[in-house]
Each structure stands twice: as C-alpha cells, then as structure tokens.
Enzyme design. Sequence first.
Site, short mmCIF file in Angstrom:
data_model
loop_
_atom_site.label_atom_id
_atom_site.label_comp_id
_atom_site.label_asym_id
_atom_site.label_seq_id
_atom_site.Cartn_x
_atom_site.Cartn_y
_atom_site.Cartn_z
N HIS A 16 0.86 -1.05 -0.14
CA HIS A 16 0.06 -0.01 0.44
C HIS A 16 1.01 1.22 -0.30
CE1 HIS A 16 -3.93 1.80 1.03
NE2 HIS A 16 -3.09 2.93 1.15
N HIS A 18 1.32 5.55 -1.60
CA HIS A 18 0.95 6.27 -2.28
C HIS A 18 2.62 7.32 -2.60
CE1 HIS A 18 -3.73 6.80 -0.99
NE2 HIS A 18 -3.69 6.29 -0.32
N LYS A 102 -8.94 -0.81 -6.29
CA LYS A 102 -9.12 -0.26 -5.69
C LYS A 102 -10.73 0.70 -5.24
CE LYS A 102 -8.15 1.68 -1.56
NZ LYS A 102 -6.42 2.51 -1.39
N HIS A 139 -10.60 0.31 1.24
CA HIS A 139 -10.24 2.20 2.33
C HIS A 139 -11.63 1.38 3.32
CE1 HIS A 139 -9.74 5.68 4.23
NE2 HIS A 139 -10.36 5.82 4.29
N HIS A 177 -5.06 -0.91 5.84
CA HIS A 177 -4.61 -0.25 6.45
C HIS A 177 -5.72 -0.03 7.85
CE1 HIS A 177 -6.78 2.97 4.74
NE2 HIS A 177 -6.55 2.43 4.03
N LEU A 223 -5.89 9.07 7.25
CA LEU A 223 -7.17 8.36 7.62
C LEU A 223 -6.72 7.05 7.24
CD1 LEU A 223 -9.61 10.57 5.94
CD2 LEU A 223 -9.60 9.64 8.30
N ASP A 251 1.28 2.70 4.18
CA ASP A 251 -0.04 3.31 3.44
C ASP A 251 0.78 4.67 3.79
OD1 ASP A 251 -2.31 5.39 2.34
OD2 ASP A 251 -2.71 4.98 4.99
N HIS A 255 2.58 14.70 1.80
CA HIS A 255 1.91 15.24 1.53
C HIS A 255 3.19 17.01 1.92
CE1 HIS A 255 -2.58 14.20 0.92
NE2 HIS A 255 -2.57 14.04 2.19
#
Length: 348
Positions: A16, A18, A102, A139, A177, A223, A251, A255
């Site tokens: 997982h 990003h 997903k 999710h 997660h 989250l 996860d 940012h």
Amino acid sequence: MTELKTITIIKPDDWHVHVRDGKILEKVIKYTAQFYKRAIIMPNLEDPITNCVKSLAYRNRILNSIKFNSTFQPLMTCYLTPFTTSKELEYGFYKKIFVAAKLYLKSSTTNSENGIKNINDINHILQCMEDISMPLLIHGEDNDKNIDIYDRESEFIKNILEPLRKKFSKLKIILEHITTKDAVEYVKKHDEQYLSATITPHHLMLNRNDMFLKGIQPHLYCLPILKKRTHQQALRQAVSNGDKHFFLGSDTAPHLNKNKIHCFGRPGIFNAPSSLLCYITVFEELNALKHFQAFCSENGPNFYNMPINTETVTLVKKPFKILNKINIGKKKIIPFLSGKTLHWSMKT
C-alpha cells in the site's frame, strides 16, 4: 542471551503506497524502491488511474523517476468509479496492467471524490472480479457524516463489508490499513485465502494520544485516524502472533508541509524513508522477530498468488536518524518521526 545484531530476510514488498506524481513522485519514489522489491501503487491521483492507458503511463513515470540501478516493480491498481467497465478491468487484469482494483467510497479520503457513492451500483464489477480472481482493495471506512470518526471502520465492517462478502464470498478482499480490534477479529474469523488485511507502521507505533501530545500534531493526522491504545494493542498482538491474515502495507502518503499544517490539513503520513525500520522496531519490542519475514515478505505474495522474492535485505542494529525534511523546490515534506533516531538501519 546475546543481543541480535543483524537480521537477513527475503526482500519485502509494500502492499500500500502513495507516490503521487510530478515533482513529489520524483523525490519520494527512491525511498520505497530502496527498501522494497514491489509495491502496490494507489491510483488516487488528482486525475485518478481509471483505465489501462492511464495505468501504463503512470507506471512509466514511476520507473523513469528512479535515478539509481533498481529492480523495483510498481504494481498498478485501477480506481473504481461508477463508469468502470468489466471489460476494462478484465483486459487490464489478464494483461497484467492491473494487479487489483481499489474501492474508495466517495469523499472518504484524499482524492476520492470520483469514488463510489453506493456499493450496490458496482455489483456487476464485483461479480466480474470474483469470477477472474482479481483482488479488491478497500479503504474500509463508512463516511456517513452521522458516524463518529472513531467508529467509521467498525461501522464499515458491519454495514458494508459483511453484506458485500455474503454476496461475493469468493471475492479476494484486502481490508487496508486496519486500525481497530474489531477489524482484527473480523479478519481473523475468515479464510485468509479470501480476506486479509494490511497494517501500517504508524498504527502499530502510535495511538490517538500521540496525535494530541503537547498540542495538535498535524503530521500524525491520517485516515483512518489513529485510535485508542486498546485498538493499537490489538494490532500489535495480531502481528506478534504470526497470523497469515496480516501483512505489510505502509500507506506512506506524502503531502507538502503547507497542506499538512493548513487550517484544513490533509490526512496522510509519509513514512517511506523509515517504514521497514519502524516495523522491525515494533517486532523487536514484541519479541516477535521470528514472524518478521512472514509479515514483510511472505504473507502478501501468498495472498496475491505472486512468487516470493529471491533477493534478500539485511538490517543491522545500528542507529538511523530519520531526515528532518525533503525539499521539493522551495516547499518541503516532513517525514514520519522526522529527526528521531531508530535503533535499526539497512545494510548497504
């Protein structure tokens, strides 16, 4: 007893991840590629990865962003929307363009505005996925505004996941997660051939008290949100027992700092520079290093019906200081546990 100084395991995968796009992708991908052989890439870009053409282009951008000799493999996923077709999914899965799809409920997390409002609207898609044994990544939060944010995961299991699994009992599902005792117990009750879960390093290391220590800690906002200590302990017990239902999924979610400390701060913890070292720290604390390789390197491939890696990595009992920041031009990203020192390093 002699203290363990090194541990060598099969090279892990991160199920997982990003990595965003553009300048952020170019800066963060090296951290995942350093520790992991493969990684499941999340499709929730601002322009989400909803078809094979976008997926192939995104995969190429990821590979082109790795500036050192690497055998890293990005594993691509399809973002499900109300307009996704069974034909697109089936073609992408059989051609190995997608390894999974997903499911984001609409407006449940970052860039989920194109997600699914009512899961019954995609029953035909889920039937197709069950028929071709294509994994569904979820999710798992019910984001009804009347549900307390700390109860979203347990309510999702009760209101959405359980009815879904009754309709599609052979659909391979990864509940991503997970953060609660409820999720641990639910997953353990079912056949790990069809239902498994990933667990992040931050949910193993921290609970919701940490997010409010000495004031609000915006870089710990994610989250699903950090839960109370009893839920954290349930996650730690799940991994310490060596249960095959659970495997590594960091996860990691970068940012820009300005968006984390904004008055409407974005959820996501960027842990890629230290995730594997955080995991081994937890397993050592739990006296569970005998299960570390299975969690990192075996349970995930077994669930996805993929070969287990042949390369190895060695971790050394040596201090590792996590970098304070990553510069993106004049902007920056603050990593998880920035500036802190862990007791494990990766042998280079």
